[in-house]
Design a protein around this motif. Structure first.
Motif, PDB file in Angstrom:
ATOM      1  N   LEU A  86      -2.835  -5.383   7.332  1.00 37.87           N
ATOM      2  CA  LEU A  86      -2.675  -3.960   7.636  1.00 37.87           C
ATOM      3  C   LEU A  86      -1.219  -3.539   7.564  1.00 37.87           C
ATOM      4  CD1 LEU A  86      -5.158  -3.519  10.598  1.00 37.87           C
ATOM      5  CD2 LEU A  86      -5.455  -2.840   8.229  1.00 37.87           C
ATOM      6  N   SER A  87      -0.353  -4.239   8.276  1.00 39.69           N
ATOM      7  CA  SER A  87       1.074  -3.927   8.251  1.00 39.69           C
ATOM      8  C   SER A  87       1.842  -5.147   8.737  1.00 39.69           C
ATOM      9  CB  SER A  87       1.389  -2.715   9.115  1.00 39.69           C
ATOM     10  OG  SER A  87       1.265  -3.051  10.466  1.00 39.69           O
ATOM     11  N   PHE A  88       3.144  -5.109   8.529  1.00 42.60           N
ATOM     12  CA  PHE A  88       4.038  -6.158   9.015  1.00 42.60           C
ATOM     13  C   PHE A  88       5.429  -5.544   9.105  1.00 42.60           C
ATOM     14  CE2 PHE A  88       3.736  -6.222   4.502  1.00 42.60           C
ATOM     15  CZ  PHE A  88       5.034  -6.355   4.049  1.00 42.60           C
ATOM     16  N   GLY A  89       6.198  -5.969  10.064  1.00 41.45           N
ATOM     17  CA  GLY A  89       7.529  -5.386  10.221  1.00 41.45           C
ATOM     18  C   GLY A  89       7.452  -3.944  10.695  1.00 41.45           C
ATOM     19  N   THR A  90       8.466  -3.176  10.330  1.00 40.55           N
ATOM     20  CA  THR A  90       8.561  -1.764  10.706  1.00 40.55           C
ATOM     21  C   THR A  90       8.413  -0.907   9.472  1.00 40.55           C
ATOM     22  OG1 THR A  90      10.081  -2.334  12.492  1.00 40.55           O
ATOM     23  CG2 THR A  90      10.017  -0.036  11.808  1.00 40.55           C
ATOM     24  N   CYS A  91       7.520   0.054   9.532  1.00 40.81           N
ATOM     25  CA  CYS A  91       7.310   0.956   8.400  1.00 40.81           C
ATOM     26  C   CYS A  91       8.469   1.951   8.352  1.00 40.81           C
ATOM     27  CB  CYS A  91       5.983   1.691   8.538  1.00 40.81           C
ATOM     28  SG  CYS A  91       5.628   2.777   7.157  1.00 40.81           S
ATOM     29  N   PHE A  92       9.222   1.926   7.251  1.00 42.01           N
ATOM     30  CA  PHE A  92      10.353   2.841   7.084  1.00 42.01           C
ATOM     31  C   PHE A  92       9.926   4.145   6.436  1.00 42.01           C
ATOM     32  CE2 PHE A  92      13.591   0.583   8.879  1.00 42.01           C
ATOM     33  CZ  PHE A  92      14.847   0.968   8.497  1.00 42.01           C
ATOM     34  N   GLY A  93       8.854   4.122   5.689  1.00 47.43           N
ATOM     35  CA  GLY A  93       8.402   5.325   5.018  1.00 47.43           C
ATOM     36  C   GLY A  93       7.406   4.979   3.936  1.00 47.43           C
ATOM     37  N   ARG A  94       7.124   5.967   3.090  1.00 51.07           N
ATOM     38  CA  ARG A  94       6.164   5.731   2.030  1.00 51.07           C
ATOM     39  C   ARG A  94       6.572   6.473   0.767  1.00 51.07           C
ATOM     40  NH1 ARG A  94       2.385   9.886   1.287  1.00 51.07           N
ATOM     41  NH2 ARG A  94       0.891   8.440   0.398  1.00 51.07           N
ATOM     42  N   PHE A  95       6.071   5.974  -0.346  1.00 47.85           N
ATOM     43  CA  PHE A  95       6.281   6.639  -1.615  1.00 47.85           C
ATOM     44  C   PHE A  95       5.129   7.604  -1.849  1.00 47.85           C
ATOM     45  CE2 PHE A  95       9.033   3.006  -2.450  1.00 47.85           C
ATOM     46  CZ  PHE A  95      10.119   3.648  -3.013  1.00 47.85           C
ATOM     47  N   THR A  96       5.457   8.824  -2.245  1.00 45.07           N
ATOM     48  CA  THR A  96       4.428   9.808  -2.540  1.00 45.07           C
ATOM     49  C   THR A  96       3.858   9.527  -3.923  1.00 45.07           C
ATOM     50  OG1 THR A  96       6.001  11.341  -3.512  1.00 45.07           O
ATOM     51  CG2 THR A  96       5.596  11.548  -1.136  1.00 45.07           C
ATOM     52  N   LYS A  97       2.861  10.281  -4.302  1.00 45.24           N
ATOM     53  CA  LYS A  97       2.257  10.092  -5.625  1.00 45.24           C
ATOM     54  C   LYS A  97       3.215  10.460  -6.747  1.00 45.24           C
ATOM     55  CE  LYS A  97      -2.430  10.568  -4.004  1.00 45.24           C
ATOM     56  NZ  LYS A  97      -3.666  11.322  -4.038  1.00 45.24           N
ATOM     57  N   THR A  98       4.190  11.295  -6.442  1.00 42.56           N
ATOM     58  CA  THR A  98       5.195  11.671  -7.443  1.00 42.56           C
ATOM     59  C   THR A  98       6.406  10.738  -7.394  1.00 42.56           C
ATOM     60  OG1 THR A  98       6.185  13.249  -5.926  1.00 42.56           O
ATOM     61  CG2 THR A  98       4.504  14.087  -7.445  1.00 42.56           C
ATOM     62  N   ARG A  99       6.288   9.634  -6.672  1.00 46.83           N
ATOM     63  CA  ARG A  99       7.306   8.588  -6.554  1.00 46.83           C
ATOM     64  C   ARG A  99       8.560   9.044  -5.810  1.00 46.83           C
ATOM     65  NH1 ARG A  99       4.648   4.697  -6.063  1.00 46.83           N
ATOM     66  NH2 ARG A  99       6.418   3.336  -6.307  1.00 46.83           N
ATOM     67  N   LYS A 100       8.413   9.999  -4.918  1.00 46.95           N
ATOM     68  CA  LYS A 100       9.502  10.364  -4.023  1.00 46.95           C
ATOM     69  C   LYS A 100       9.294   9.583  -2.735  1.00 46.95           C
ATOM     70  CE  LYS A 100      10.179  14.941  -5.884  1.00 46.95           C
ATOM     71  NZ  LYS A 100      10.082  16.371  -5.650  1.00 46.95           N
ATOM     72  N   ARG A 147       0.821  -1.219   0.000  1.00 44.88           N
ATOM     73  CA  ARG A 147       0.000   0.000   0.000  1.00 44.88           C
ATOM     74  C   ARG A 147       0.852   1.266   0.000  1.00 44.88           C
ATOM     75  NH1 ARG A 147      -4.646  -1.763   4.341  1.00 44.88           N
ATOM     76  NH2 ARG A 147      -5.410  -3.529   3.150  1.00 44.88           N
ATOM     77  N   GLU A 148       1.839   1.318  -0.869  1.00 39.87           N
ATOM     78  CA  GLU A 148       2.745   2.457  -1.053  1.00 39.87           C
ATOM     79  C   GLU A 148       3.622   2.736   0.171  1.00 39.87           C
ATOM     80  OE1 GLU A 148       3.286   3.890  -4.013  1.00 39.87           O
ATOM     81  OE2 GLU A 148       1.819   2.454  -4.737  1.00 39.87           O
TER      82      GLU A 148
END
Length: 180
Positions: A64-78, A41-42
């Motif tokens: 929903l989640s697994f592990g540790t969330c390091f971050g996310r990709f924005t809609k502009t792929r940053k 989920r991005e």
């Protein structure tokens, strides 16, 4: 849940290398097993191979989640690094900034760091590079971007910005409704 594509991996590793340099390899090859990054989920999750096996037993819509969330990709792929990655990034940080006690609270409220609140800074910190922000007791508070190099900080006036705020541990309280 899927592995990162080559482009996504490149973007993630470039962002991580701003903070920990070549130590990205240390995150993946740990003594307690193999760890990897997965996209769901991005959001990019950092987890062991064993957790991935367990998570693959659930349908994607119910996971929903697994592990540790390091971050996310924005809609502009940053890639935007989340504060949950701090515990994994802090031990390998190349450039560090220590805050005086009176500046800690301001940083935790989401403000940038001025020179008067700067306790110490790692030698040879380049301008616009990622830094981990610590208390004087070596407790990580968050991360940011150096607004000035180490040499420029020495000559700067007390109200000059030294570190641009990126994320801090106070985000959990300020944005608890938005964090998932």
């Amino acid at each position: 849940m899927r592995p990162l594509t080559d482009e996504e991996t490149k973007i993630l590793f470039e962002k991580l290398s701003k903070y920990i340099g070549d130590n990205v390899r240390m995150l993946l090859e740990r003594p307690d097993g193999l760890y990897t990054f997965r996209l769901h989920r991005e959001r990019v999750y950092y987890c062991s191979e064993a957790i991935i096996k367990y998570a693959s037993n659930f349908p994607r819509k119910e996971l929903l989640s697994f592990g540790t969330c390091f971050g996310r990709f924005t809609k502009t792929r940053k890639f935007r690094l989340h504060i949950t990655a701090l515990d994994f990034i802090a031990p390998y940080a190349k450039f560090k900034v220590w805050l005086k006690p009176n500046a800690e609270q301001q940083f935790l409220y989401g403000h940038n760091v001025v020179k008067s609140g700067l306790g110490r800074i790692t030698e040879n910190t380049p301008k616009y590079n990622g830094v981990i922000v610590y208390t004087m007791n070596d407790m990580p508070l968050g991360f940011g971007v150096a607004a000035k190099s180490t040499i420029e900080c020495r000559a700067a006036d007390p109200m000059a910005l030294v570190v641009f705020h990126q994320a801090d541990v106070g985000e959990f309280l300020r944005n608890e409704d938005a964090l998932t």
